[in-house]
Design a protein around this motif. Structure first.
Motif, PDB file in Angstrom:
ATOM      1  N   GLU A  85       1.585 -11.364   7.624  1.00  0.00           N
ATOM      2  CA  GLU A  85       2.951 -10.859   7.785  1.00  0.00           C
ATOM      3  C   GLU A  85       3.919 -11.655   6.910  1.00  0.00           C
ATOM      4  O   GLU A  85       3.804 -12.878   6.771  1.00  0.00           O
ATOM      5  CB  GLU A  85       3.394 -10.963   9.246  1.00  0.00           C
ATOM      6  CG  GLU A  85       2.839  -9.841  10.139  1.00  0.00           C
ATOM      7  CD  GLU A  85       3.643  -8.555  10.009  1.00  0.00           C
ATOM      8  OE1 GLU A  85       4.309  -8.363   8.981  1.00  0.00           O
ATOM      9  OE2 GLU A  85       3.582  -7.726  10.940  1.00  0.00           O
ATOM     10  N   LEU A  86       4.896 -10.914   6.311  1.00  0.00           N
ATOM     11  CA  LEU A  86       5.994 -11.499   5.544  1.00  0.00           C
ATOM     12  C   LEU A  86       5.529 -12.272   4.317  1.00  0.00           C
ATOM     13  O   LEU A  86       6.221 -13.169   3.837  1.00  0.00           O
ATOM     14  CB  LEU A  86       6.857 -12.395   6.439  1.00  0.00           C
ATOM     15  CG  LEU A  86       7.512 -11.678   7.644  1.00  0.00           C
ATOM     16  CD1 LEU A  86       8.303 -12.674   8.477  1.00  0.00           C
ATOM     17  CD2 LEU A  86       8.406 -10.536   7.182  1.00  0.00           C
ATOM     18  N   PRO A  96       5.168 -12.863   0.453  1.00  0.00           N
ATOM     19  CA  PRO A  96       5.912 -12.395  -0.721  1.00  0.00           C
ATOM     20  C   PRO A  96       5.009 -11.562  -1.635  1.00  0.00           C
ATOM     21  O   PRO A  96       3.823 -11.855  -1.776  1.00  0.00           O
ATOM     22  CB  PRO A  96       6.339 -13.705  -1.404  1.00  0.00           C
ATOM     23  CG  PRO A  96       5.362 -14.725  -0.923  1.00  0.00           C
ATOM     24  CD  PRO A  96       4.976 -14.323   0.469  1.00  0.00           C
ATOM     25  N   THR A 143       4.508  -6.105   7.240  1.00  0.00           N
ATOM     26  CA  THR A 143       5.802  -6.169   6.572  1.00  0.00           C
ATOM     27  C   THR A 143       5.722  -7.288   5.542  1.00  0.00           C
ATOM     28  O   THR A 143       5.314  -8.407   5.864  1.00  0.00           O
ATOM     29  CB  THR A 143       6.922  -6.464   7.581  1.00  0.00           C
ATOM     30  OG1 THR A 143       7.026  -5.371   8.494  1.00  0.00           O
ATOM     31  CG2 THR A 143       8.261  -6.648   6.872  1.00  0.00           C
ATOM     32  N   LEU A 144       6.073  -6.992   4.287  1.00  0.00           N
ATOM     33  CA  LEU A 144       6.041  -7.976   3.210  1.00  0.00           C
ATOM     34  C   LEU A 144       7.466  -8.269   2.745  1.00  0.00           C
ATOM     35  O   LEU A 144       8.424  -7.639   3.220  1.00  0.00           O
ATOM     36  CB  LEU A 144       5.186  -7.456   2.058  1.00  0.00           C
ATOM     37  CG  LEU A 144       3.743  -7.073   2.417  1.00  0.00           C
ATOM     38  CD1 LEU A 144       3.025  -6.487   1.204  1.00  0.00           C
ATOM     39  CD2 LEU A 144       2.972  -8.275   2.957  1.00  0.00           C
ATOM     40  N   THR A 145       7.616  -9.199   1.838  1.00  0.00           N
ATOM     41  CA  THR A 145       8.947  -9.533   1.332  1.00  0.00           C
ATOM     42  C   THR A 145       8.986  -9.430  -0.187  1.00  0.00           C
ATOM     43  O   THR A 145       8.026  -9.794  -0.874  1.00  0.00           O
ATOM     44  CB  THR A 145       9.375 -10.949   1.753  1.00  0.00           C
ATOM     45  OG1 THR A 145       8.472 -11.910   1.195  1.00  0.00           O
ATOM     46  CG2 THR A 145       9.394 -11.087   3.268  1.00  0.00           C
ATOM     47  N   SER A 172      12.783  -8.088   3.450  1.00  0.00           N
ATOM     48  CA  SER A 172      11.610  -7.569   4.171  1.00  0.00           C
ATOM     49  C   SER A 172      11.419  -6.088   3.909  1.00  0.00           C
ATOM     50  O   SER A 172      12.385  -5.311   3.911  1.00  0.00           O
ATOM     51  CB  SER A 172      11.771  -7.810   5.674  1.00  0.00           C
ATOM     52  OG  SER A 172      11.859  -9.193   5.945  1.00  0.00           O
ATOM     53  N   LYS A 189       8.764  -2.919   5.123  1.00  0.00           N
ATOM     54  CA  LYS A 189       7.619  -2.408   5.872  1.00  0.00           C
ATOM     55  C   LYS A 189       6.799  -1.531   4.940  1.00  0.00           C
ATOM     56  O   LYS A 189       7.271  -0.508   4.450  1.00  0.00           O
ATOM     57  CB  LYS A 189       8.089  -1.607   7.083  1.00  0.00           C
ATOM     58  CG  LYS A 189       6.970  -1.043   7.941  1.00  0.00           C
ATOM     59  CD  LYS A 189       6.168  -2.141   8.625  1.00  0.00           C
ATOM     60  CE  LYS A 189       5.129  -1.562   9.586  1.00  0.00           C
ATOM     61  NZ  LYS A 189       4.347  -2.615  10.249  1.00  0.00           N
ATOM     62  N   ARG A 219      10.772  -2.012  -4.075  1.00  0.00           N
ATOM     63  CA  ARG A 219      10.821  -1.934  -2.610  1.00  0.00           C
ATOM     64  C   ARG A 219      10.666  -0.488  -2.151  1.00  0.00           C
ATOM     65  O   ARG A 219      10.045  -0.216  -1.115  1.00  0.00           O
ATOM     66  CB  ARG A 219      12.141  -2.515  -2.105  1.00  0.00           C
ATOM     67  CG  ARG A 219      12.308  -4.013  -2.357  1.00  0.00           C
ATOM     68  CD  ARG A 219      13.619  -4.541  -1.784  1.00  0.00           C
ATOM     69  NE  ARG A 219      13.845  -5.916  -2.175  1.00  0.00           N
ATOM     70  CZ  ARG A 219      14.776  -6.316  -3.062  1.00  0.00           C
ATOM     71  NH1 ARG A 219      15.577  -5.417  -3.615  1.00  0.00           N
ATOM     72  NH2 ARG A 219      14.908  -7.591  -3.361  1.00  0.00           N
TER      73      ARG A 219
END
Length: 341
Positions: free
Chosen positions: A161-162, A164, A206-208, A213, A215, A308
């Motif tokens: 999760e999260l 980069p 969910t990535l960044t 952030s 989804k 994104r």
């Protein structure tokens, strides 16, 4: 890898089966793990599949010429056949299956292909992430394997999760690899046998992107998020992810036109009535599109906002800006050609 038992005739009405863990699986007409209803010669309990081991792709036994660790045992009156050979005639009325074997039960109208279904997880996680023994055990229990190098053989990306977004993650998106959380692996490992591999749509991380952030969307949603858009790109090495940006936008359904390839009257730029054109701005670079008089009135969009959008499977029109720097929501109803009149 998991084991698959798939109808040779997909129109037969028989189900296909995936075996996720070792054990004994009964095949027959009623009350069995594998139900066969098409052939009236199939006994109530017709055969048994004995899975001694789930074999990973990095195991030497995954080679197709070597038998798997799946034994088939005939328990029937009318017979079980492997590539038209009667199992009843083998020692102890059983034999090992190998990838590609055609198994038929009863009179032969119910035929299935036994096959390997590979599961190879590319690990895309933070440096602090540890592939603990529990995860290794879960992966091993379904015959899957873990790799730290993205390749064509990889079937899924196992992401934290999260995390980069980096170049290798974009490569996996371009190659349409599902991105899943480790909890999906745990879900699969809890299965015994099923009609399909469990859906991963509820196990997407969910990535960044530059601290924002996102989804991640399923690949089917992603494929249409930029449909109908034409993206004008400057020199590729000006963008954060260079050539990968073009590939990523194409995955999202956008048409790509390079500014340096433009002729003075934009000949050869084909667009439909509803075409929408965007000048894609490199992050932190000056706006060079104003130097092209005929592009000066087109909306701009930051490269990271488009990135994104593809990840999320949706473009928020509020991120588009006019050449004056004002945020706008554009609704195009004319062809790009009208921009050059």
């Amino acid at each position: 890898m998991v084991w698959g038992l798939f109808p040779v005739d997909p129109l037969s009405g028989e189900d296909r089966y995936f075996i996720f863990t070792k054990g004994v699986y009964k095949v027959g007409r009623k009350g069995c793990d594998v139900i066969i209803s098409k052939d009236k010669g199939v006994s109530r309990v017709h055969a048994e599949l004995v899975v001694d081991e789930m074999i990973s792709m990095d195991h030497p036994l995954h080679i197709k010429s070597v038998p798997s660790r799946v034994l088939i045992r005939d328990c029937s009156k009318y017979g079980t056949y492997i590539n038209k050979e009667k199992v009843h005639e083998f020692l102890n009325k059983e034999t090992f299956l190998k990838d590609g074997d055609v198994v038929s039960f009863g009179t032969g109208t119910a035929a299935y292909r036994f096959c390997f279904v590979p599961l190879v997880f590319f690990i895309y996680c933070s440096e602090s992430f540890q592939v603990d023994q529990l995860l290794r055990d879960r992966v091993s229990s379904i015959g899957a394997c873990i790799t730290y190098n993205l390749s064509e053989e990889c079937t899924h990306v196992l992401a934290d999760e999260l995390m980069p977004v980096k170049e290798v993650l974009l490569d996996s998106i371009v190659s349409k690899k599902p991105i899943v959380l480790r909890s999906w692996v745990e879900l699969v490992a809890e299965k015994r046998i099923g009609l399909e591999i469990p859906s991963w749509s509820s196990y997407i991380p969910t990535l960044t992107v530059e601290g924002v952030s996102v989804k991640v969307a399923a690949s089917g949603t992603r494929a249409k998020c930029l449909e109908g858009f034409t993206c004008l790109l400057e020199t590729r090495n000006m963008y954060k992810f260079k050539d990968r940006l073009q590939s990523l936008l194409e995955v999202g359904g956008a048409k790509i036109v390079l500014v340096e390839d433009f002729s003075s009257n934009a000949q050869g730029l084909d667009c439909g009535q509803d075409s929408r054109v965007l000048c894609v701005m490199p992050k932190g670079s000056p706006d060079k599109f104003n130097s092209f008089n005929k592009l000066g009135s087109l909306p701009r969009v930051n490269e990271l906002d488009l990135l994104r959008a593809v990840l999320a499977g949706h473009l928020d029109l509020s991120v588009l800006v006019s050449p004056s720097g004002q945020y706008l929501i554009f609704q195009w109803t004319v062809c790009l050609a009208s921009q050059f009149e």
